[in-house]
Design an enzyme around this catalytic site. Structure first.
Site, PDB file in Angstrom:
ATOM      1  N   ASP A   1     121.690  73.589  85.765  1.00 34.75           N
ATOM      2  CA  ASP A   1     123.040  73.098  85.532  1.00 34.75           C
ATOM      3  C   ASP A   1     123.589  72.389  86.776  1.00 34.75           C
ATOM      4  O   ASP A   1     123.406  72.884  87.895  1.00 34.75           O
ATOM      5  CB  ASP A   1     123.931  74.300  85.184  1.00 34.75           C
ATOM      6  CG  ASP A   1     125.317  73.896  84.753  1.00 34.75           C
ATOM      7  OD1 ASP A   1     125.443  73.240  83.712  1.00 34.75           O
ATOM      8  OD2 ASP A   1     126.294  74.232  85.474  1.00 34.75           O
TER       9      ASP A   1
ATOM     10  N   GLU B   1     103.737  79.442  91.606  1.00 33.55           N
ATOM     11  CA  GLU B   1     103.055  80.725  91.861  1.00 33.55           C
ATOM     12  C   GLU B   1     102.695  81.408  90.548  1.00 33.55           C
ATOM     13  O   GLU B   1     101.898  82.337  90.530  1.00 33.55           O
ATOM     14  CB  GLU B   1     103.994  81.687  92.614  1.00 33.55           C
ATOM     15  CG  GLU B   1     104.234  81.351  94.050  1.00 33.55           C
ATOM     16  CD  GLU B   1     105.408  82.176  94.600  1.00 33.55           C
ATOM     17  OE1 GLU B   1     105.805  83.197  93.978  1.00 33.55           O
ATOM     18  OE2 GLU B   1     105.939  81.776  95.641  1.00 33.55           O
TER      19      GLU B   1
HETATM   20  C1  GLC Z   1     127.322  71.469  82.909  1.00 28.71           C
HETATM   21  C2  GLC Z   1     127.373  72.140  81.561  1.00 28.71           C
HETATM   22  C3  GLC Z   1     128.794  72.215  81.115  1.00 28.71           C
HETATM   23  C4  GLC Z   1     129.570  73.028  82.117  1.00 28.71           C
HETATM   24  C5  GLC Z   1     129.423  72.453  83.525  1.00 28.71           C
HETATM   25  C6  GLC Z   1     129.898  73.409  84.568  1.00 28.71           C
HETATM   26  O1  GLC Z   1     127.715  70.145  82.857  1.00 28.71           O
HETATM   27  O2  GLC Z   1     126.547  71.458  80.650  1.00 28.71           O
HETATM   28  O3  GLC Z   1     128.924  72.751  79.828  1.00 28.71           O
HETATM   29  O4  GLC Z   1     130.926  73.045  81.773  1.00 28.71           O
HETATM   30  O5  GLC Z   1     128.078  72.193  83.822  1.00 28.71           O
HETATM   31  O6  GLC Z   1     128.999  74.459  84.733  1.00 28.71           O
END
Ligand code: GLC
Length: 549
Positions: A216, A267
């Site tokens: 993310d 790993e």
């Molecule tokens: C990413 C996720 C989104 C979230 C953001 C903050 O873009 O896809 O849904 O709100 O990160 O974590």
């Protein structure tokens, strides 16, 4: 337990050409009747995903979380939120998916934790300058009493990117950085504790058999050490600052973090993989995250943003493939996800690029046209070399729900940013003639209301309908798997009339897309078309065909 790498039709390593299904867990299937999707619901529907013909799942965050941002605010990276189930259930899910030949990617959120994470609570309780605060970005405020934020950065969800740690304590003038909600404090990736912690978290889940991670906000981890003001503040998250010079997005040093992660993944046996969610300004910036010693894949958002227009699609496909070839990494292709307007709706409007999608919320939309184009886009996406992502519900042809009542909306982004993300997150319809369409057995109601019009779009209704989107996706995924075994990993463009695209994946697979207004003549043997064709030699507008040339 069968190893998914044994699947004879799949090439190796699997992450070069997989079809990956995004499970937005809270909206997929509810197994415990509280109205929120969970691991039990997902386990019960794994056979559906196997029958659909995908190779892997990406499951959105399932960790303990106060849910300030639907789970993207993680309080504990090594457990499961009770809303979704338990750790033993998660382990069972991974095993069961593997038994069905499905790989499992989970979502890792390294840019920020929840403000309820033990580290952040300790940081708030500690003094300015303490080691606890050094794991995040605490800085004294500006102004005589520290009453102004340390710099002018904005949160991606609107408003300042800083919140004061203890507003009523005149002796503590520290503020902390959050590029998203105030409940999502940014971690400081210069701090060795943070690096060690995440390497350990990777191992925790690899030990439990997960095949990889979606990362993310992968482009956000490094910040300019001086935290300078932004000269040109970002507009709607878009920057005008030259590549590599932004103080907190896509800095040159970010990919180095992932070199260590790749070593951890390597790993383990079985081709463990990553996919980065990195919003960058150009494919050449994206490929810095990719290749030997770095990550295997990253989302290609240029394709997701592209309008339904052959000229622009061709540019995006070419620049993507050229950039990825230079680092020998597979491209990814994605049309929708839980953060953007569903593409049936986007394609049904006069403006089909993602840039206009939220601005056009509620404007006239031709869903029939959008559906027709979505079918054509599915066959284009699945014909391109690399990984194809499918966002849950797109295989049912679901559209954006634009008339959710204000009181049910939950996405924090909507308040200050112009992002409207609830409408693509409405729980899936499985069976029956009315909500909740088998999503939940109750007594809870789906956490977002489903429209009655989804009666014809349940998985059960579409399953035996030869004209349904589900049937198209199943046939396309099955055919893709077969063709991929001999297809080339590059494309060769073929001559096509204005408004059309034609390319070959080697001698056995041609894809012809017609986004124009005139019929296009086809030659060769028809393998699959996104619409029934009156004549196998004529491809009408907004239709795609796969052909053995
Ligand atoms: C990413 C996720 C989104 C979230 C953001 C903050 O873009 O896809 O849904 O709100 O990160 O974590």
């Amino acid at each position: 337990m069968p190893d998914p790498t044994d699947t004879p039709t799949q090439t190796s390593p699997w992450w070069r050409d997989a079809a990956i299904y995004q499970v937005y867990l809270r909206s997929f299937a509810d197994g415990d009747g509280d109205g929120v999707g969970d691991i039990a619901g997902l386990r019960s529907r794994l056979p559906y995903l196997r029958d659909l013909g995908v190779d892997a799942l990406w499951i959105t965050p399932w960790y303990p979380s106060p849910m300030a941002d639907a789970g993207y605010d993680v309080a504990d990276y090594r457990d499961i939120d009770p809303l979704f189930g338990t750790l033993p259930e998660a382990e069972k899910l991974v095993d069961e998916a593997h038994e069905l030949g499905l790989r499992v990617l989970i979502d890792l959120v390294p840019n920020h934790s929840s403000d309820q994470h033990a580290w952040f609570k300790a940081a708030l309780a500690a003094n300015p300058g303490s080691p606890e605060r050094a794991r995040y970005w605490f800085r004294p405020g500006r102004g005589p009493h520290g009453e102004q934020p340390p710099n002018n950065w904005s949160s991606r969800f609107g408003g300042p990117a800083w919140t004061r740690a203890h507003p009523s304590d005149p002796h503590d003038t520290d503020w902390y950085l959050h590029l998203f909600t105030p409940q999502q404090p940014d971690l400081n990736w210069n701090n060795p504790d943070v690096r060690e912690e995440f390497e350990d978290v990777l191992r925790f889940w690899f030990d439990r058999g997960v095949d990889g991670f979606r990362i993310d906000v992968a482009h956000g981890l490094a910040k300019h050490p001086d935290l300078p003001d932004l000269e040109h503040p970002d507009v709607n998250g878009k920057t005008v600052i030259p590549a590599g010079q932004h103080p907190h997005w896509d800095r040159d040093e970010v990919p180095d973090i992932y070199r260590t992660w790749r070593q951890v993944a390597d790993e383990y046996p079985g081709d463990r993989a990553f996919v980065a969610e990195a919003w960058v300004t150009h494919p050449d910036r994206l490929t810095r995250y990719l290749g030997d010693g770095v990550l295997q894949t990253a989302f290609n958002f240029d394709y997701l943003e592209c309008p339904w227009d052959t000229t622009q699609l061709r540019i995006v496909i070419d620049t993507t493939l050229t950039a990825h070839a230079a680092v020998a990494a597979p491209a990814t292709w994605v049309l929708s996800n839980h953060d953007v307007v569903r593409h049936v709706t986007r394609y049904g409007r006069a403006e089909t690029s993602l840039h206009d999608a939220w601005r056009l919320h509620g404007t006239p939309t031709d869903l029939q046209l959008g559906t027709r184009r979505a079918r054509a886009a599915a066959l284009l996406t699945l014909a391109l070399p690399g990984n194809a992502y499918i966002y849950q519900g797109e295989e049912l042809g679901l559209w954006e729900i634009e008339d959710l009542p204000e009181e049910v909306l939950q996405d924090p982004a909507r308040l200050h940013s112009g992002l409207l993300r609830d409408g693509c997150r409405v729980p899936l319809p499985w069976i029956g003639n009315q909500p909740p369409f088998g999503f939940t057995t109750g007594p809870g109601t789906p956490w977002l209301p489903q429209p009655a019009a989804w009666t014809d779009h349940t998985a059960a209704a579409e399953q035996h309908d030869p004209a349904s989107m589900l049937t198209l996706y199943r046939e396309a995924l099955r055919t893709r798997r077969r063709l991929n075994t001999t297809a080339e990993q590059t494309i060769t463009w073929r001559e096509a009339p204005l408004g059309a695209l034609a390319f070959d994946r080697g001698p056995t697979w041609r894809c012809v897309v017609n986004t124009g207004t005139q019929d296009v003549l086809l030659t060769g043997q028809l393998l699959l078309a996104s619409e029934p064709l009156d004549d196998n030699r004529i491809l009408p507008p907004d239709t795609t065909a796969w052909i053995a040339p």
